[in-house]
Structures are given as C-alpha cells and as structure tokens.
Design an enzyme around this catalytic site. Structure first.
Site, mmCIF file in Angstrom:
data_model
loop_
_atom_site.group_PDB
_atom_site.id
_atom_site.type_symbol
_atom_site.label_atom_id
_atom_site.label_comp_id
_atom_site.label_asym_id
_atom_site.label_seq_id
_atom_site.Cartn_x
_atom_site.Cartn_y
_atom_site.Cartn_z
ATOM 1 N N HIS A 134 0.751 -1.232 -0.268
ATOM 2 C CA HIS A 134 -0.101 0.031 -0.089
ATOM 3 C C HIS A 134 0.732 1.183 -0.014
ATOM 4 O O HIS A 134 0.220 2.350 -0.007
ATOM 5 C CB HIS A 134 -0.897 -0.139 1.382
ATOM 6 C CG HIS A 134 -2.173 0.872 1.096
ATOM 7 N ND1 HIS A 134 -2.299 2.105 1.932
ATOM 8 C CD2 HIS A 134 -3.135 0.851 0.283
ATOM 9 C CE1 HIS A 134 -3.297 2.596 1.712
ATOM 10 N NE2 HIS A 134 -4.042 1.985 0.669
ATOM 11 N N LYS A 136 3.483 4.318 -1.144
ATOM 12 C CA LYS A 136 3.415 5.202 -2.327
ATOM 13 C C LYS A 136 4.594 6.227 -2.095
ATOM 14 O O LYS A 136 4.887 6.992 -1.388
ATOM 15 C CB LYS A 136 2.322 6.297 -2.513
ATOM 16 C CG LYS A 136 1.041 5.569 -2.771
ATOM 17 C CD LYS A 136 0.185 5.256 -1.587
ATOM 18 C CE LYS A 136 -1.228 4.922 -1.986
ATOM 19 N NZ LYS A 136 -1.915 3.966 -0.773
ATOM 20 N N ASP A 141 17.378 9.491 -8.031
ATOM 21 C CA ASP A 141 18.834 9.793 -7.925
ATOM 22 C C ASP A 141 19.257 9.849 -6.428
ATOM 23 O O ASP A 141 20.426 10.398 -6.369
ATOM 24 C CB ASP A 141 19.159 11.040 -8.655
ATOM 25 C CG ASP A 141 19.231 11.038 -10.254
ATOM 26 O OD1 ASP A 141 19.132 9.847 -10.801
ATOM 27 O OD2 ASP A 141 19.149 12.079 -10.916
ATOM 28 N N HIS A 313 -9.018 11.174 0.983
ATOM 29 C CA HIS A 313 -8.213 10.058 0.873
ATOM 30 C C HIS A 313 -6.828 10.246 1.693
ATOM 31 O O HIS A 313 -6.110 9.421 1.574
ATOM 32 C CB HIS A 313 -7.660 9.772 -0.658
ATOM 33 C CG HIS A 313 -7.103 8.530 -0.807
ATOM 34 N ND1 HIS A 313 -5.711 8.209 -1.281
ATOM 35 C CD2 HIS A 313 -7.755 7.238 -1.059
ATOM 36 C CE1 HIS A 313 -5.470 7.139 -1.452
ATOM 37 N NE2 HIS A 313 -6.465 6.553 -1.380
ATOM 38 N N LYS A 315 -3.820 10.980 4.668
ATOM 39 C CA LYS A 315 -3.371 10.205 5.868
ATOM 40 C C LYS A 315 -2.452 11.008 6.471
ATOM 41 O O LYS A 315 -1.370 10.845 6.446
ATOM 42 C CB LYS A 315 -2.834 8.882 5.281
ATOM 43 C CG LYS A 315 -3.764 7.869 4.530
ATOM 44 C CD LYS A 315 -3.507 7.842 3.185
ATOM 45 C CE LYS A 315 -4.190 6.828 2.498
ATOM 46 N NZ LYS A 315 -5.324 6.714 2.461
ATOM 47 N N ASP A 320 0.623 19.814 18.292
ATOM 48 C CA ASP A 320 1.168 20.867 18.458
ATOM 49 C C ASP A 320 1.603 21.780 17.451
ATOM 50 O O ASP A 320 0.761 21.715 16.517
ATOM 51 C CB ASP A 320 2.405 20.592 19.671
ATOM 52 C CG ASP A 320 1.618 19.958 21.121
ATOM 53 O OD1 ASP A 320 0.259 20.092 21.154
ATOM 54 O OD2 ASP A 320 2.431 19.463 21.765
#
Length: 420
Positions: A134, A136, A141, A313, A315, A320
């Site tokens: 899952h 991404k 380089d 979508h 996350k 603080d």
C-alpha cells in the site's frame, strides 16, 4: 486548494554521539515540501523523473491506464531509454487491471517492472485482498524523495469530477532521502550496502527526538515481520505528548482501543483535538465504521468534522506546533495490521503550520461538524451494532490467519513481445 509549501532548515546535525543514539532514526537538515492533491504532486514528481540521471525507484498501490498513468509510462520509458535505471514495484491487487500491453511497453524499454503478490482471478474476481503493498514512494537519483497517499491515477485531479480525491504527499530533499532510498531499494529485492542505521533495526527507533531543530525527518513503516506496529506506536506516542492541539485527517478511521484512548485522553486534559473524517466516502463501510466511534470521542470533547466536498483520501496528522506525519497508512485494521505501509514523521514548525492551515480550510469551509450531544434515538441499537462492528473489525486481521498461508512475493513482469 493546492499547496506547495517548502522550508529549508539551516541547523547543523548534532555532534554529540549520545544525542545521535537517542535520536536514532531521525535525520536533521531536510527540506520538506507539502504537496496537496494531484495538481501539486504530479508536476513535481514527473519533473524530478524527467531530470533523473541515474535511477528512479517507484512503489505504488494503484496505477491506472488513464491520462496520469500514460504520462507516467511515457516518462519512465524515456528515462530508461536514456540509460536511467528504473525499478517499478506495483501491487498485484491495486494494479491488477493493467493490461499486458501497457506493462510490456515499459518492460521492452528496459524498465524493471515487478508485481507484489499477484494472483489469478477466481470466476472473474480478484482474490488477493490482504497484506497489500500500500506504500506510495518515489526516489530519484537518491537525491529527492516523494511519499504520501497519492496514487498514479486521474482521480487525484480536480477535473476528474465529484469523485476526485482529497489527498497529501511530501517531497523531501536532504539526509532523510538516503534512508528512503535504502528502504525502497531493499524492498525492490535489490542488494544494498548496509547503512549504520539499518544495522540496528532490532532496536526501537526514537519516536520523539531530544533535539527540536526544524527539518527533522524520520522514515517509519510497518511490515508483517519486525515492524508490525511502528506506525500505530508513533501516533500513540505523539498523542501522549500533545499539549496544545491535535488534528488527524484520515480516510479510513477505525483504530484500536489504545489509540482511541490516547485521542480521548488528550481531549480530557484540555488539548484541542480535531478529527477530519470522510463525509463522502468512496467506501460506504468506512463512514459507517467511523461513526460507530463518534459517541465515545464526542463526549470527552473531541471535535469531529466530516469532509463533504469529495472523497477524503488523506493520511496526515499533526500534534502541537512542530510534529507532523504524512504517508500511506490509514488508521484502520487493514493498514495497522495487514498492509505494507510507510509514513514520514516530521519535526518542523513551518511545515506543521502550513499543514494545519490547509486542514483548517477543509474543516471550516467544506465539512459538517458533528454535534457534541447527539440524539439519543436508537442509542441501544447503535451501541449494540457498534460493539459488534468494532470487535469484528479489530479481530479481522487475526481471522485472516484462517486463510491459506502464503509468502507474498515480488514477481518480475516479463514481456511476451518475443513470442509474437
């Protein structure tokens, strides 16, 4: 709204060896850029790929054959043809509909394409639902890295329509890229030189660094081996430290009791706690499951917003004025107990403030806020159903252990062009 905010830290890494040990896992002196939605993310990552001279590493859960997928394909083919080493790792479920022709064009150009845990369809239905890749991540380089929740698909762009997703990623430049590069290369199955920090993986990395210099970044991930709860523990630890504010925006929210308790406890001690949930979900069950937890949180002062403009979508979270996290991990049983996930933890005041302002715009302009005192109507039914749903979902990962055991694998894609 699309945001591209960057901050360059000028502080030098600490010289004290003991402090470095205490801060194990955190890398200082990084430049962090917030990328909101595909409008900010795709141009940044595509430009970095176009400028690549040596190597492109890419992991993604979803890649579609739409305008984003075809643009990515063209960029990767061109990079491989000019001698750049390109390694693409795709999830066998999320990318299970890609055509052999699309993948074959990549492979024929010299792109190393591999599928994570592919499986044949059963009566036309994909069966490989669990323990998905899952993450991404893109590293170019070994100099610049991208990580977040955005897949390579057109539904992350506003012109996709009402179903376009609201999401976030970050672009990182600086010492932390070495960790992201090492991790991505190792996960692709390639042998890598051992870095000092990776020789100490048996130790518990620092969740809260002793130094508070801006530009601190730490890679954190979960797997089904030694790092099963690292992301969940990072959330719990940060919540336990909260003194002023907490904002969590998460697409699929159904965490375990320990994390829920820390959210509630933070609100009880006077911390301003805001949760931004899905109001227009792409998966209806996600909204229903999250709502089972509302009464538990609302009664102790947690403010809950449902984002209603389009599917959420993201996350992301902040605590603080200097701690943030961005990545691929939802706060649900799939992400916290089954999937392969990766986030970055960030200690940076400017980044935290920009993320806070972006989330405040969502909460203020595009959300409905749940009332503190909800109607008692059908409360017994909600309590009973909530209890059942909560425990079924929390024990769901263990139930999957009854399924036939197998070891997920990376399977190289081999073009069949030579057979024609």
């Amino acid at each position: 709204m699309n945001v591209a905010v960057e901050h360059i830290a000028t502080d030098q890494p600490p010289d004290d060896a003991k402090a470095r040990d205490l801060d194990y896992g955190w890398q200082p002196g990084n430049r962090i850029e917030l990328l909101e939605n595909g409008e900010a993310y795709f141009p940044a990552v595509f430009e970095a790929m176009r400028q690549a001279q040596r190597e492109i590493l890419l992991e993604t859960f979803i890649l579609f054959e739409d305008k984003v997928g075809h643009e990515l394909q063209g960029i990767l083919i061109e990079a491989a043809q000019r001698g750049v080493k390109v390694i693409v790792s795709l999830d066998g479920f999320g990318c299970g509909e890609l055509s052999p022709a699309f993948l074959g064009e990549l492979a024929d150009a010299g792109v190393a394409v591999q599928m994570f845990d592919p499986a044949s369809k059963l009566v036309g239905i994909r069966t490989n639902w669990f323990r998905r890749l899952h993450r991404k991540i893109v590293v170019v380089d070994a100099a610049v890295a991208f990580i977040g929740g955005i897949n390579f698909s057109a539904d992350h762009l506003g012109d996709f329509g009402p179903e376009a997703k609201q999401d976030y990623a970050v672009q990182v430049s600086g010492p932390a890229v070495a960790d992201l590069h090492h991790f991505a290369l190792a996960q692709s199955g390639r042998q890598v030189r051992t870095r000092r920090g990776w020789r100490r993986r048996q130790q518990r990395p620092s969740l809260w660094p002793t130094h508070t210099d801006d530009g601190l970044v730490r890679l954190i991930y979960r797997d089904n081996l030694q790092h099963r709860d690292d992301i969940e523990e990072a959330y719990i630890h940060a919540l336990s430290k909260a003194q002023k504010r907490v904002v969590i925006a998460n697409a699929y929210f159904f965490p375990g009791y320990r994390l829920l308790r820390e959210i509630r406890n933070a609100a009880r001690r006077g911390v301003q706690v805001q949760l931004i949930m899905q109001g227009q979900p792409d998966v209806l069950l996600a909204k229903l499951a999250a709502r089972m937890l509302y009464d538990y949180l609302l009664k102790d002062g947690v403010v809950i917003h449902e984002y209603c403009q389009r599917p959420l979508h993201g996350k992301v979270a902040l605590v603080d004025d200097d701690w943030s996290t961005v990545g691929s991990s939802n706060l649900d049983p799939l992400s916290l107990s089954l999937n392969l996930e990766a986030n970055v933890l960030i200690r940076d005041h400017a980044f935290n403030q920009q993320l806070y302002e972006s989330l405040e715009i969502l909460a203020r302009n595009h959300c409905q806020t749940m009332p503190e005192k909800r109607k008692p109507r059908l409360w017994l039914w909600r309590l009973t159903v909530g209890f059942l749903v909560f425990h079924v979902m929390r024990h769901f990962p263990a139930l999957t252990g009854w399924l036939p055991a197998h070891k997920p694998r990376l399977k190289p894609f081999e073009s069949q062009a030579h057979d024609h």
